[in-house]
Write an enzyme that holds these catalytic residues in place. Structure first.
Site, PDB file in Angstrom:
ATOM      1  N   GLU A 185       0.734  -1.225   0.113  1.00 13.80           N
ATOM      2  CA  GLU A 185      -0.167   0.116  -0.021  1.00 13.80           C
ATOM      3  C   GLU A 185       0.752   1.424  -0.006  1.00 13.80           C
ATOM      4  O   GLU A 185       0.738   2.038   0.954  1.00 13.80           O
ATOM      5  CB  GLU A 185      -1.002   0.072   1.230  1.00 13.80           C
ATOM      6  CG  GLU A 185      -1.891  -0.937   1.189  1.00 13.80           C
ATOM      7  CD  GLU A 185      -3.173  -1.016   2.124  1.00 13.80           C
ATOM      8  OE1 GLU A 185      -3.235  -0.020   2.846  1.00 13.80           O
ATOM      9  OE2 GLU A 185      -3.987  -1.773   2.110  1.00 13.80           O
ATOM     10  N   GLU A 395      -5.674  -8.357   0.434  1.00 14.16           N
ATOM     11  CA  GLU A 395      -6.424  -8.218   1.592  1.00 14.16           C
ATOM     12  C   GLU A 395      -7.807  -7.596   1.398  1.00 14.16           C
ATOM     13  O   GLU A 395      -8.246  -6.951   0.424  1.00 14.16           O
ATOM     14  CB  GLU A 395      -5.902  -6.926   2.340  1.00 14.16           C
ATOM     15  CG  GLU A 395      -4.631  -7.326   3.207  1.00 14.16           C
ATOM     16  CD  GLU A 395      -3.953  -6.172   3.924  1.00 14.16           C
ATOM     17  OE1 GLU A 395      -4.853  -5.214   4.378  1.00 14.16           O
ATOM     18  OE2 GLU A 395      -2.797  -5.830   3.881  1.00 14.16           O
TER      19      GLU A 395
END
Ligand code: BGC
Length: 487
Positions: A185, A395
């Site tokens: 991320e 995720e």
């Protein structure tokens, strides 16, 4: 908005009598990250990283003032945790390596911490003994502290250090690890934590630091990829890529051309900034043009967005074997008045007024909502924008704010998001090959401390033994991995 959501939910409910089956090659997994679960923050030779320091010295940054000094204590309870993973019947386990646990000083020198190497070796070997594939993230936000005064990811010097660290990890573990994720991320690292973590002081170079960080992170990823590709791939035969979090941006008014344009532009600022140089070539044109225009108005001699040279573009483009996607959020954007030119900010560069619909189905936490169609839309958008890459959902999960074992809301969430995933595969022909539930167990949720709980397993943080208890969603997830259908 509300009525749209109701129609979508009804459609989903009645349009499918029999749920689709996931393809045979599809993999299910579960994930954690080092700082969130390991604890043992200052033992066995581990060095300190930016989250150790921030939680200790600036505890006001964390909602409940807590830290992850002990958290789930997985450094000592790893064997029990592998049993929990085994119980889920998953194909893989995604976890991250703590850079400072291996190189306590951050620098990649011959000062290497054998206890750290032993720890990850034990995990990898035990997973493999149980037929669970290790999927390893090299960087899940815990940058060795030494780089903080240097400007963390805003300093290009970090690129080389990250690349050397990556090389060492391939050397140490790559004979057994076949799935690597370089960085988790980048948007959070650069746009939310501003390249590091700490107070954002009034003189913080907003609108500059985020782009320097993005520039260096993309290059660092590419260097790690090339090292793997050149030095290890032919022997180790694994795969490597990056994981990017993907918010789905909706126009407030779908028939307003300007709102629709702004939704796409915000996708490009959030996602394209990192993914486009890697999966296409260079930053997205709309980002380049928009930052250049704002910079010009603000009186900068050049764009605040750094430029890649021709050689750099070629070196970065194509450095992926798949694409990792984390998905949690949906946002709405609508056209708004352009703010005065006195201030630089990536949030102004990306334009529009941004908000969430309070009527969206809630989770236990304000910013997380239940909108499974957003995942499906993100997947379709990625297929279209980046030439149909192989996708790992690395995720996705449900946020609770309560100590709860009967987590029917989490089951409802997983059911809907898994359904969106299988629909994207079968109806939209998106090449999704894996789904990873976040998270194996309740853990330290960054700036939310222990106020947010994503675990399939409950962890009792007041018990010195940090006892784990399966929530109801464990049984649900086990049925999914066993039957490969959602029921
Ligand atoms: C991160 C995880 C985090 C999760 C839930 C992702 O942004 O990769 O570390 O726990 O979201 O907020």
């Amino acid at each position: 908005m509300m009525s749209k959501w109701i129609i979508a939910s009804f459609y989903q409910l009645f349009s499918q009598a029999e749920p689709y089956k996931f393809p045979d090659h599809f993999k299910f997994g579960v994930a954690t990250s080092a700082y969130q679960i390991e604890g043992a923050w200052n033992v066995d030779g581990k060095g300190f990283h930016i989250w150790d320091m921030a939680t200790h010295n600036q505890s006001h940054l964390i909602l409940d003032g807590s830290n992850a000094d002990i958290t789930c204590n997985s450094y000592y309870k790893w064997e029990e945790d592998i049993d929990l993973i085994k119980n889920l019947g998953v194909d893989f386990y995604r976890f991250s390596i703590s850079w400072a646990r291996i190189f306590p000083d951050g620098y990649v020198t011959n000062k290497i911490n054998q206890a750290g190497i032993d720890y990850y070796n034990k995990i990898i070997n035990t997973l493999l003994e149980h037929n669970i594939e290790p999927v390893v993230t090299l960087y899940h936000w815990d940058l060795p502290q030494i780089f903080s005064p240097l400007g963390a990811w805003t300093n290009p010097a970090v690129i080389e250090h990250f690349a050397s660290y990556a090389r060492k990890m391939f050397q140490l573990f790559g004979d057994r690890v076949k799935m690597w994720i370089t960085i988790n991320e980048p948007r959070l690292v650069c746009q939310v934590f501003k390249g590091s973590i700490g107070d954002i002081t009034p003189d913080f170079p907003l609108g500059i630091a985020e782009y320097l960080c993005a520039h260096n992170i993309v290059k660092a990823h590419a260097e790690a990829y090339h090292i793997y590709d050149k030095e290890f791939r032919h022997i180790q035969k694994g795969k490597i890529s990056i994981t990017v979090d993907m918010t789905w941006w909706l126009p407030e008014n779908a028939s307003s051309k300007e709102d629709v344009r702004l939704a796409e532009q915000n996708m490009q600022f959030d996602i394209g900034l990192y993914v486009n140089p890697i999966l296409n070539y260079d930053y997205p044109k709309v980002v380049i043009d928009r930052v250049a225009e704002r910079s010009r108005l603000e009186g900068f001699p050049e764009s605040r967005l750094p430029k890649f040279s021709y050689q750099e573009k070629n070196r970065i483009s194509g450095t992926y074997d798949f694409l990792g996607i984390n998905h949690y959020f949906t946002m709405i954007v609508k056209a708004s008045q352009e703010p005065p030119v006195s201030k630089s900010d990536i949030d102004i560069d990306s334009q529009g007024e941004k908000f969430r619909d309070p009527n969206w189905e809630p989770t236990g936490l304000e910013i997380f909502k239940v909108l499974p169609e957003s995942l499906r839309n993100v997947l379709k958008w990625v297929k279209k924008t980046y030439h149909d890459p192989e996708i790992y959902i690395t995720e996705n999960g449900y946020a609770d704010n309560r100590e709860i074992i009967d987590d029917d809301e989490r089951i409802n969430y997983f059911r809907k998001y898994l359904n969106a995933t299988v629909n994207a595969i079968i109806e939209d022909k998106v090449n999704v090959v894996a789904y990873t539930a976040w998270s194996l167990m309740d853990n330290f949720e960054w700036i939310l401390g222990y106020e947010a709980k994503f675990g399939l397993y409950h962890v009792n943080f007041t018990d010195p033994n940090r006892s784990r208890t399966p929530k109801k969603s464990v049984e649900f997830f086990k049925r999914v991995t066993k039957t490969r259908t959602i029921n």
